[in-house]
Design a protein around this motif. Sequence first.
Motif, PDB file in Angstrom:
ATOM      1  N   LEU A 304       0.825  -1.201   0.000  1.00 26.57           N
ATOM      2  CA  LEU A 304       0.000   0.000   0.000  1.00 26.57           C
ATOM      3  C   LEU A 304       0.863   1.257   0.000  1.00 26.57           C
ATOM      4  N   VAL A 305       1.884   1.299   0.845  1.00 24.89           N
ATOM      5  CA  VAL A 305       2.767   2.475   0.917  1.00 24.89           C
ATOM      6  C   VAL A 305       3.464   2.690  -0.425  1.00 24.89           C
ATOM      7  N   LEU A 306       3.976   1.600  -1.019  1.00 20.16           N
ATOM      8  CA  LEU A 306       4.647   1.724  -2.310  1.00 20.16           C
ATOM      9  C   LEU A 306       3.685   2.172  -3.398  1.00 20.16           C
ATOM     10  N   PHE A 307       2.461   1.648  -3.366  1.00 25.35           N
ATOM     11  CA  PHE A 307       1.459   2.063  -4.345  1.00 25.35           C
ATOM     12  C   PHE A 307       1.185   3.554  -4.218  1.00 25.35           C
ATOM     13  N   HIS A 308       1.130   4.044  -2.996  1.00 31.15           N
ATOM     14  CA  HIS A 308       0.848   5.461  -2.748  1.00 31.15           C
ATOM     15  C   HIS A 308       1.970   6.343  -3.307  1.00 31.15           C
ATOM     16  N   ILE A 309       3.208   5.823  -3.249  1.00 23.25           N
ATOM     17  CA  ILE A 309       4.339   6.563  -3.828  1.00 23.25           C
ATOM     18  C   ILE A 309       4.241   6.550  -5.346  1.00 23.25           C
ATOM     19  N   HIS A 310       4.083   5.356  -5.899  1.00 26.95           N
ATOM     20  CA  HIS A 310       3.833   5.183  -7.331  1.00 26.95           C
ATOM     21  C   HIS A 310       3.185   3.820  -7.527  1.00 26.95           C
ATOM     22  N   PRO A 311       2.081   3.739  -8.247  1.00 27.46           N
ATOM     23  CA  PRO A 311       1.355   2.467  -8.357  1.00 27.46           C
ATOM     24  C   PRO A 311       2.196   1.295  -8.829  1.00 27.46           C
ATOM     25  N   TYR A 312       3.143   1.526  -9.739  1.00 26.44           N
ATOM     26  CA  TYR A 312       3.928   0.426 -10.276  1.00 26.44           C
ATOM     27  C   TYR A 312       4.805  -0.231  -9.210  1.00 26.44           C
ATOM     28  N   LEU A 313       5.143   0.509  -8.158  1.00 26.18           N
ATOM     29  CA  LEU A 313       6.050  -0.013  -7.131  1.00 26.18           C
ATOM     30  C   LEU A 313       5.425  -1.114  -6.299  1.00 26.18           C
ATOM     31  N   ASN A 314       4.095  -1.213  -6.313  1.00 28.57           N
ATOM     32  CA  ASN A 314       3.447  -2.211  -5.445  1.00 28.57           C
ATOM     33  C   ASN A 314       3.735  -3.642  -5.860  1.00 28.57           C
ATOM     34  N   VAL A 315       4.258  -3.833  -7.073  1.00 29.31           N
ATOM     35  CA  VAL A 315       4.551  -5.196  -7.522  1.00 29.31           C
ATOM     36  C   VAL A 315       5.850  -5.724  -6.916  1.00 29.31           C
ATOM     37  N   ILE A 316       6.639  -4.847  -6.291  1.00 32.80           N
ATOM     38  CA  ILE A 316       7.948  -5.264  -5.781  1.00 32.80           C
ATOM     39  C   ILE A 316       7.848  -6.306  -4.668  1.00 32.80           C
ATOM     40  N   PRO A 317       7.044  -6.089  -3.605  1.00 34.93           N
ATOM     41  CA  PRO A 317       7.001  -7.097  -2.524  1.00 34.93           C
ATOM     42  C   PRO A 317       6.578  -8.485  -2.987  1.00 34.93           C
ATOM     43  N   PRO A 318       5.533  -8.629  -3.812  1.00 28.72           N
ATOM     44  CA  PRO A 318       5.191  -9.987  -4.270  1.00 28.72           C
ATOM     45  C   PRO A 318       6.300 -10.644  -5.076  1.00 28.72           C
ATOM     46  N   ILE A 319       6.988  -9.863  -5.915  1.00 31.37           N
ATOM     47  CA  ILE A 319       8.069 -10.422  -6.721  1.00 31.37           C
ATOM     48  C   ILE A 319       9.231 -10.847  -5.839  1.00 31.37           C
ATOM     49  N   VAL A 320       9.585 -10.007  -4.870  1.00 26.75           N
ATOM     50  CA  VAL A 320      10.686 -10.331  -3.959  1.00 26.75           C
ATOM     51  C   VAL A 320      10.366 -11.591  -3.163  1.00 26.75           C
ATOM     52  N   ASN A 321       9.139 -11.673  -2.645  1.00 26.61           N
ATOM     53  CA  ASN A 321       8.751 -12.850  -1.873  1.00 26.61           C
ATOM     54  C   ASN A 321       8.785 -14.120  -2.712  1.00 26.61           C
ATOM     55  N   LYS A 322       8.357 -13.997  -3.965  1.00 26.20           N
ATOM     56  CA  LYS A 322       8.378 -15.158  -4.852  1.00 26.20           C
ATOM     57  C   LYS A 322       9.809 -15.645  -5.067  1.00 26.20           C
ATOM     58  N   VAL A 323      10.737 -14.713  -5.298  1.00 28.13           N
ATOM     59  CA  VAL A 323      12.140 -15.077  -5.501  1.00 28.13           C
ATOM     60  C   VAL A 323      12.714 -15.728  -4.248  1.00 28.13           C
ATOM     61  N   LEU A 324      12.413 -15.150  -3.074  1.00 27.30           N
ATOM     62  CA  LEU A 324      12.932 -15.696  -1.818  1.00 27.30           C
ATOM     63  C   LEU A 324      12.394 -17.099  -1.551  1.00 27.30           C
ATOM     64  N   ARG A 325      11.130 -17.337  -1.920  1.00 32.31           N
ATOM     65  CA  ARG A 325      10.570 -18.675  -1.743  1.00 32.31           C
ATOM     66  C   ARG A 325      11.230 -19.675  -2.679  1.00 32.31           C
ATOM     67  N   GLU A 326      11.467 -19.242  -3.929  1.00 26.87           N
ATOM     68  CA  GLU A 326      12.114 -20.134  -4.891  1.00 26.87           C
ATOM     69  C   GLU A 326      13.541 -20.472  -4.468  1.00 26.87           C
ATOM     70  N   LEU A 327      14.205 -19.526  -3.798  1.00 29.46           N
ATOM     71  CA  LEU A 327      15.558 -19.753  -3.291  1.00 29.46           C
ATOM     72  C   LEU A 327      15.553 -20.443  -1.934  1.00 29.46           C
ATOM     73  N   ARG A 328      14.327 -20.707  -1.428  1.00 32.44           N
ATOM     74  CA  ARG A 328      14.146 -21.369  -0.124  1.00 32.44           C
ATOM     75  C   ARG A 328      14.732 -20.558   1.018  1.00 32.44           C
ATOM     76  N   ILE A 329      14.800 -19.252   0.848  1.00 34.97           N
ATOM     77  CA  ILE A 329      15.269 -18.377   1.925  1.00 34.97           C
ATOM     78  C   ILE A 329      14.145 -18.131   2.921  1.00 34.97           C
ATOM     79  N   VAL A 330      12.929 -18.038   2.414  1.00 34.09           N
ATOM     80  CA  VAL A 330      11.765 -17.930   3.288  1.00 34.09           C
ATOM     81  C   VAL A 330      10.793 -19.043   2.923  1.00 34.09           C
ATOM     82  N   GLN A 331       9.980 -19.407   3.909  1.00 33.89           N
ATOM     83  CA  GLN A 331       8.996 -20.460   3.680  1.00 33.89           C
ATOM     84  C   GLN A 331       7.803 -19.903   2.918  1.00 33.89           C
TER      85      GLN A 331
END
Length: 345
Positions: A304-331
């Motif tokens: 929400l905060v990133l979207f408020h700064i610029h809407p396109y930025l809101n895609v960053i957290p889901p992408i980061v989480n997806k990468v971390l899960r694929e790398l098995r860094i987070v569950q």
Amino acid sequence: MHKVSVVVPIYNVEKYIHKCIDSILNQTYENIEIILVNDGSPDNCGQIIEYYSKLDCRIKVIHKQNGGLSDARNHGMKYVTGEFTLFVDSDDWLEINMIEELVKNSIHYNADIVQVAFYYAYEDYILFDDRYFSKDDPPFLLNNSSLMYELLINEKVKNFAWGKLYKTNYIKNIPFKKGVLFEDVYWAHEVMHRVSSYVILNQPLYYYYQRSDSIVSTYTVKNLDIIKGLKKRHEFIEKHYEGLTDFSYKEILKASLINYNLLLINRDKDIGGLNRQEIKEYINNNYSVLTKAVKGDKQLLIQLVLFHIHPYLNVIPPIVNKVLRELRIVQGPLGLKRINLTTND
């Protein structure tokens, strides 16, 4: 024995309709009427259900001009004579004892609505959501306030109209909204508002078939109907359940972010970016209340905060989480239990 009216809206499902109807006809609970509503289907569904009506006197066949799922359900309700009503989608099917279990528990608990667990059914496997209950858990009872909370967060209690046994007089005069996708979102809270006793059965007795050609499988701007429905529901929640407004805002925000990002991917379907602009204006105009609503959800708050700064930025957290899960860094998030099928059933 109490009569159960089973309403089945039918459109362009000749590949699936036999399995659906057979599963209803073969129920261990026999005091049923089956209302098959041919919603102007262009395939052979009309002939198929006429054939079935000659096999079993419990079947009523209704033919009408195409008006959509909501219109077909509403039309079918005109012919309901049972004390209970059950909606079944025409590409889904039931376990043989589903209606018997629903009626038995409705009577035992004097429940206004009884819900069964369900499988997400694919061609060669099924998925079962066992994150909250196991199949062997006893029935789970909800009063009105806890029911509305569960409906809003859409986890244990889904917005789906199917898979639930209703006392007919609770839904008889609440029609489905015509001409929209996600019609159940516009309807369910109106029904649940009347309910005093709600029972969840944890045995999966309904098969929710996942079709690749389903109306919700290919994105269009009609998918934005879910945001409109959630906003309409929010007005109802503010009036009748003020303490639940934050949960309502949270669901609106989640749907808004998901659809904004889908519109980014499908820019050709969002002429002039007007739909994205509408979502952006809603989020920014309600930024303070949305921030309060999601303060306990770290990832959604960051989005929400990133979207408020610029809407396109809101895609960053889901992408980061997806990468971390694929790398098995987070569950990763808890998933659904997969069951491979060894037969064609």
